[in-house]
Write a protein that holds these residues in place. Structure first.
Motif, short mmCIF file in Angstrom:
data_model
loop_
_atom_site.label_atom_id
_atom_site.label_comp_id
_atom_site.label_asym_id
_atom_site.label_seq_id
_atom_site.Cartn_x
_atom_site.Cartn_y
_atom_site.Cartn_z
N THR A 225 0.83 -1.21 0.00
CA THR A 225 0.00 0.00 0.00
C THR A 225 0.86 1.25 0.00
O THR A 225 0.37 2.32 -0.32
N CYS B 182 1.68 -9.46 -9.74
CA CYS B 182 1.35 -8.05 -9.95
C CYS B 182 1.19 -7.29 -8.63
O CYS B 182 1.57 -6.12 -8.54
N ASP B 183 0.66 -7.95 -7.61
CA ASP B 183 0.47 -7.24 -6.34
C ASP B 183 1.77 -7.01 -5.58
O ASP B 183 1.79 -6.37 -4.55
N ARG C 67 -0.70 -2.36 -4.53
CA ARG C 67 -2.02 -2.87 -4.19
C ARG C 67 -3.13 -2.00 -4.78
O ARG C 67 -4.23 -2.47 -4.99
N THR D 60 -4.89 0.11 -7.78
CA THR D 60 -4.92 0.12 -9.24
C THR D 60 -4.23 1.36 -9.78
O THR D 60 -3.44 1.28 -10.73
N PHE E 282 -0.43 0.98 -9.41
CA PHE E 282 0.04 -0.07 -10.32
C PHE E 282 0.05 0.42 -11.76
O PHE E 282 1.03 0.24 -12.49
N ALA F 61 -4.88 -5.70 -11.78
CA ALA F 61 -4.64 -4.60 -10.84
C ALA F 61 -5.93 -4.26 -10.10
O ALA F 61 -5.91 -4.01 -8.89
N ALA G 254 -6.48 -6.91 -7.48
CA ALA G 254 -5.56 -6.74 -6.34
C ALA G 254 -6.05 -5.64 -5.42
O ALA G 254 -5.98 -5.75 -4.20
N GLU G 255 -6.57 -4.55 -6.01
CA GLU G 255 -7.11 -3.47 -5.18
C GLU G 255 -8.34 -3.93 -4.42
O GLU G 255 -8.52 -3.61 -3.25
N GLU H 76 -8.95 -6.99 -3.45
CA GLU H 76 -8.46 -7.86 -2.39
C GLU H 76 -7.98 -7.04 -1.19
O GLU H 76 -8.31 -7.33 -0.05
N ARG H 77 -7.25 -5.99 -1.46
CA ARG H 77 -6.75 -5.12 -0.38
C ARG H 77 -7.92 -4.47 0.36
O ARG H 77 -7.93 -4.39 1.58
#
Length: 184
Positions: A39, A66-67, A71, A73, A76, A112, A115-116, A118-119
């Motif tokens: 982050t 990618c993460d 984290r 978008t 990234f 991306a 991943a965001e 998920e965070r």
């Protein structure tokens, strides 16, 4: 490579990336590792990698996932955009993505976003746990400092320095300054 905490180890990522580089015939110029949350936009390893990329030290960036880059978008995509602008290809081991082609670039944008998400779900679960703990009467955060403000004021009037007082109470000089300002 990136791991979130200092007790985690990046060796698994390192092994996979070295193997991938060998299979593709890439020469490893530098290995960049961060031991900090994804982050954080400012990270020593990532910052150095981007500086080296801008200086043309390499043509391809290999990441384990990618993460490991970011984290969010937005962050990234900013990194990918920078790499694309300077002509550096991005390859992800876990997702098997290569930005050398248009399909690879499209997939990276989708990953991306995931991943965001998920965070965000992790943050939501942590907040829910903290709410539950508060409802059960548990304290969240540090216990408040209980200091004898009058004694601190007397110590200062006796000529002790702020540093001496802070050391005597095992607190920071900023805390002592706050107490003195409040009681003045």
């Amino acid at each position: 490579m990136r791991v979130s905490t200092v007790d985690q180890r990046p060796e698994t990522q390192l092994h996979d990336l070295r193997q991938m580089a060998g299979q593709r015939g890439y020469q490893i110029v530098q290995e960049y590792t961060d031991r900090i949350s994804g982050t954080k936009a400012k990270r020593p390893g990532l910052d150095q990698m981007m500086t080296d990329a801008r200086r043309g030290r390499f043509d391809v960036v290999l990441v384990w996932a990618c993460d490991r880059i970011a984290r969010s978008t937005r962050h990234f995509l900013a990194v990918l955009d920078d790499l694309n602008r300077i002509g550096v290809e991005f390859v992800s081991f876990r997702e098997n993505i290569d930005t050398g082609g248009p399909l690879g670039r499209a997939i990276v944008i989708i990953i991306a976003a995931i991943a965001e998400l998920e965070r965000s779900l992790i943050v939501e679960r942590v907040r829910a746990g903290m709410r539950r703990a508060r409802l059960e009467g548990q304290r969240i955060g540090r216990t408040p400092l209980v200091l004898d403000n009058a004694a601190i004021q007397q110590d200062r009037q006796r000529g002790q320095s702020i540093r001496q007082i802070a050391k005597g109470y095992s607190v920071s000089t900023a805390t002592i300054q706050r107490v003195l300002k409040k009681t003045a």
